[in-house]
Design a protein around this motif. Structure first.
Motif, mmCIF file in Angstrom:
data_model
loop_
_atom_site.group_PDB
_atom_site.id
_atom_site.type_symbol
_atom_site.label_atom_id
_atom_site.label_comp_id
_atom_site.label_asym_id
_atom_site.label_seq_id
_atom_site.Cartn_x
_atom_site.Cartn_y
_atom_site.Cartn_z
ATOM 1 N N PRO A 13 0.823 -1.214 0.000
ATOM 2 C CA PRO A 13 0.000 0.000 0.000
ATOM 3 C C PRO A 13 0.860 1.269 0.000
ATOM 4 C CG PRO A 13 -0.703 -1.523 1.741
ATOM 5 C CD PRO A 13 0.577 -2.055 1.188
ATOM 6 N N ALA A 14 2.036 1.181 0.596
ATOM 7 C CA ALA A 14 2.885 2.371 0.729
ATOM 8 C C ALA A 14 3.334 2.903 -0.629
ATOM 9 C CB ALA A 14 4.104 2.059 1.584
ATOM 10 N N MET A 15 3.575 1.982 -1.557
ATOM 11 C CA MET A 15 4.082 2.453 -2.848
ATOM 12 C C MET A 15 2.964 2.917 -3.789
ATOM 13 S SD MET A 15 5.217 -1.198 -4.554
ATOM 14 C CE MET A 15 5.305 -0.605 -6.235
ATOM 15 N N ARG A 16 1.725 2.612 -3.446
ATOM 16 C CA ARG A 16 0.598 2.909 -4.340
ATOM 17 C C ARG A 16 0.547 4.372 -4.820
ATOM 18 N NH1 ARG A 16 -4.770 4.341 -4.354
ATOM 19 N NH2 ARG A 16 -6.179 3.116 -5.658
ATOM 20 N N PRO A 17 0.581 5.365 -3.913
ATOM 21 C CA PRO A 17 0.441 6.748 -4.401
ATOM 22 C C PRO A 17 1.545 7.155 -5.368
ATOM 23 C CG PRO A 17 0.222 6.649 -2.002
ATOM 24 C CD PRO A 17 0.688 5.294 -2.449
ATOM 25 N N GLY A 18 2.774 6.773 -5.050
ATOM 26 C CA GLY A 18 3.893 7.153 -5.917
ATOM 27 C C GLY A 18 3.803 6.497 -7.285
ATOM 28 N N VAL A 19 3.427 5.223 -7.301
ATOM 29 C CA VAL A 19 3.316 4.512 -8.582
ATOM 30 C C VAL A 19 2.186 5.105 -9.421
ATOM 31 C CG1 VAL A 19 2.766 2.301 -9.649
ATOM 32 C CG2 VAL A 19 4.318 2.370 -7.698
ATOM 33 N N LEU A 20 1.073 5.394 -8.777
ATOM 34 C CA LEU A 20 -0.045 6.008 -9.519
ATOM 35 C C LEU A 20 0.356 7.356 -10.088
ATOM 36 C CD1 LEU A 20 -3.259 5.176 -7.438
ATOM 37 C CD2 LEU A 20 -2.637 4.357 -9.727
ATOM 38 N N ARG A 21 1.151 8.097 -9.314
ATOM 39 C CA ARG A 21 1.610 9.397 -9.784
ATOM 40 C C ARG A 21 2.476 9.224 -11.032
ATOM 41 N NH1 ARG A 21 3.005 11.704 -4.697
ATOM 42 N NH2 ARG A 21 5.065 10.824 -4.992
ATOM 43 N N ASN A 22 3.339 8.212 -10.995
ATOM 44 C CA ASN A 22 4.199 7.978 -12.157
ATOM 45 C C ASN A 22 3.381 7.579 -13.379
ATOM 46 O OD1 ASN A 22 6.411 8.577 -10.637
ATOM 47 N ND2 ASN A 22 6.945 6.455 -10.184
ATOM 48 N N ILE A 23 2.352 6.764 -13.159
ATOM 49 C CA ILE A 23 1.515 6.341 -14.283
ATOM 50 C C ILE A 23 0.767 7.539 -14.851
ATOM 51 C CG2 ILE A 23 -0.469 4.914 -14.944
ATOM 52 C CD1 ILE A 23 0.460 2.887 -12.794
ATOM 53 N N ARG A 24 0.260 8.369 -13.949
ATOM 54 C CA ARG A 24 -0.440 9.577 -14.408
ATOM 55 C C ARG A 24 0.499 10.446 -15.246
ATOM 56 N NH1 ARG A 24 -4.689 13.229 -12.447
ATOM 57 N NH2 ARG A 24 -5.114 11.825 -10.712
ATOM 58 N N ASN A 25 1.736 10.559 -14.778
ATOM 59 C CA ASN A 25 2.716 11.368 -15.510
ATOM 60 C C ASN A 25 2.884 10.882 -16.942
ATOM 61 O OD1 ASN A 25 3.696 13.556 -14.076
ATOM 62 N ND2 ASN A 25 4.941 12.262 -12.760
ATOM 63 N N LEU A 26 2.949 9.560 -17.091
ATOM 64 C CA LEU A 26 3.149 8.997 -18.418
ATOM 65 C C LEU A 26 1.977 9.350 -19.331
ATOM 66 C CD1 LEU A 26 4.424 7.177 -20.543
ATOM 67 C CD2 LEU A 26 3.372 5.225 -19.394
ATOM 68 N N PHE A 27 0.751 9.125 -18.847
ATOM 69 C CA PHE A 27 -0.411 9.407 -19.703
ATOM 70 C C PHE A 27 -0.540 10.892 -19.989
ATOM 71 C CE2 PHE A 27 -1.693 5.146 -18.307
ATOM 72 C CZ PHE A 27 -1.991 4.606 -19.543
ATOM 73 N N LYS A 28 -0.252 11.694 -18.993
ATOM 74 C CA LYS A 28 -0.367 13.132 -19.121
ATOM 75 C C LYS A 28 0.603 13.664 -20.174
ATOM 76 C CE LYS A 28 1.476 15.241 -16.010
ATOM 77 N NZ LYS A 28 1.970 15.421 -14.651
#
Lengths: 244, 244
Positions: free
Chosen positions: A203-218
């Motif tokens: 669970p700890a890595m979830r926010p950071g990983v989601l942020r990275n994925i968002r960055n890619l799509f963005k």
């Protein structure tokens, strides 16, 4: 109708600084100011006093609870920051950014620029909402600007870019650039699918990983049509899994 | 030896503003500050407090009785002003002026830039000492800048004129940009999942739709790490489908 970038202050502290921001904006012809969670409240007499008569900007201020709310209707967002974030992000100078914004706004794109508060600037989640980072190429040994000065430099380059020549544009093939809300909606659905599929090891890595994925799509600057396609991809991949 | 322009404040009033000038200068790599008749005296604790640690500039300040004294050793002087003076004067923008100064300084010319005090700016005698006037092309209906902001804009253009500073870069956080083969590999796997999930309504549209999807991902300029993440997303979404 917005024919100029919107300035968005996130967690600003002193009313005086907000007033100086309003002054710097109007110096450069900008008038639309949004504020997320002003610490000392709003309206602010200190802001009015420091604005040197930039009433037009002060009176038009709109307030928001979250950064996402403040950018929801925009298609393209820039974040200003002076320190590296360990994210995969496109970084532009104020000059290059201003030229981009001119082209985007001429195409009907709604553009906003995020500025963090006096204390520590934007947090990583705010930066992750942006399509690109604006970094002022200052003295690397002494680069901390105060809030109004950061706004001034970026607004000044906007003003100076008034008649910059066309160098680059994105052909969007008649589909409009997706709004931040549409991208966010897709990210929420994707995150849900990833949760169900056990994608996150902890669970700890979830926010950071989601942020990275968002960055890619963005970074891909998806259009509305492409966001619909991405939703379709999620549905299809889940169906494919069911058949296995 | 001075390899950068000297900033000269004439009749500044508040120590705080002098401190903010020092900060703006050092932000842009300028260090030589001269002051003519500081109203509130010198040294100034208010200036130190407002300088945000620009000690190098504050400690090096030199004081003068007259503007003429302050420019006596210089070969070329610019005056900043926002209002017309009814004088026959060459007027340049900060950007144009900075480019000129680069050339002049490269030729061994000693250059200084005059800034007037908070109250009324430079007087006409001061302006008459200058070879050219620098005027910032701001909103004509609202162009009054505070002292530190005027110094910031002029110093910033000096800094920007340094070199063709890179306008844009991608911070990739140590992960290499993915190769075309890696992207292609991902696209093949995605297409396979989409086929299984019945994504394509007709075989005829399949190539075109895949091309559009590839374009979206390509525009994001994914890193190797991000391509691995995308593979993980496919796996997770298929697992999520299985559970439904």
């Amino acid at each position: 109708m917005t024919e100029q970038p919107v300035i968005i202050l996130v967690d600003p502290q002193l009313g005086e600084n907000i007033g100086m921001v309003a002054r710097a904006m109007l110096n450069c012809g900008l008038t639309e100011l949004r504020i997320v969670r002003p610490r000392d409240g709003w309206p602010s007499q200190a802001a009015i006093d420091a604005s040197a008569g930039a009433v037009e900007v002060i009176d038009g201020v709109t307030l928001y609870e979250t950064t996402l709310d403040a950018v929801a209707d925009l298609n393209r967002v820039y974040a200003t920051t002076g320190r590296p974030r360990g994210m995969v992000t496109r970084i532009v100078t104020p000059r290059h950014g201003a030229e981009e914004m001119r082209r985007e706004i001429a195409d009907g794109t709604k553009v906003g620029i995020l500025f963090g508060g006096e204390r520590s600037g934007l947090n990583n989640d705010d930066v992750a909402l942006a399509d690109a980072v604006i970094e002022v190429p200052l003295n690397p040994d002494f680069k901390s600007l105060n809030l109004a000065q950061a706004v001034l430099l970026v607004s000044y380059e906007w003003r100076m870019s008034q008649d910059a020549t066309l160098g680059e544009r994105l052909e969007t093939n008649e589909s409009e650039p997706a709004s931040k809300a549409e991208l966010d909606n897709f990210m929420t659905r994707l995150a849900d699918g990833l949760d169900k599929g056990g994608f996150f090891k902890s669970p700890a890595m979830r926010p950071g990983v989601l942020r990275n994925i968002r960055n890619l799509f963005k970074r891909g600057q998806p259009t509305e049509q492409e966001i619909r396609t991405l939703h379709g991809i999620i549905v299809a991949l889940q169906k494919a899994g069911k058949k296995n």
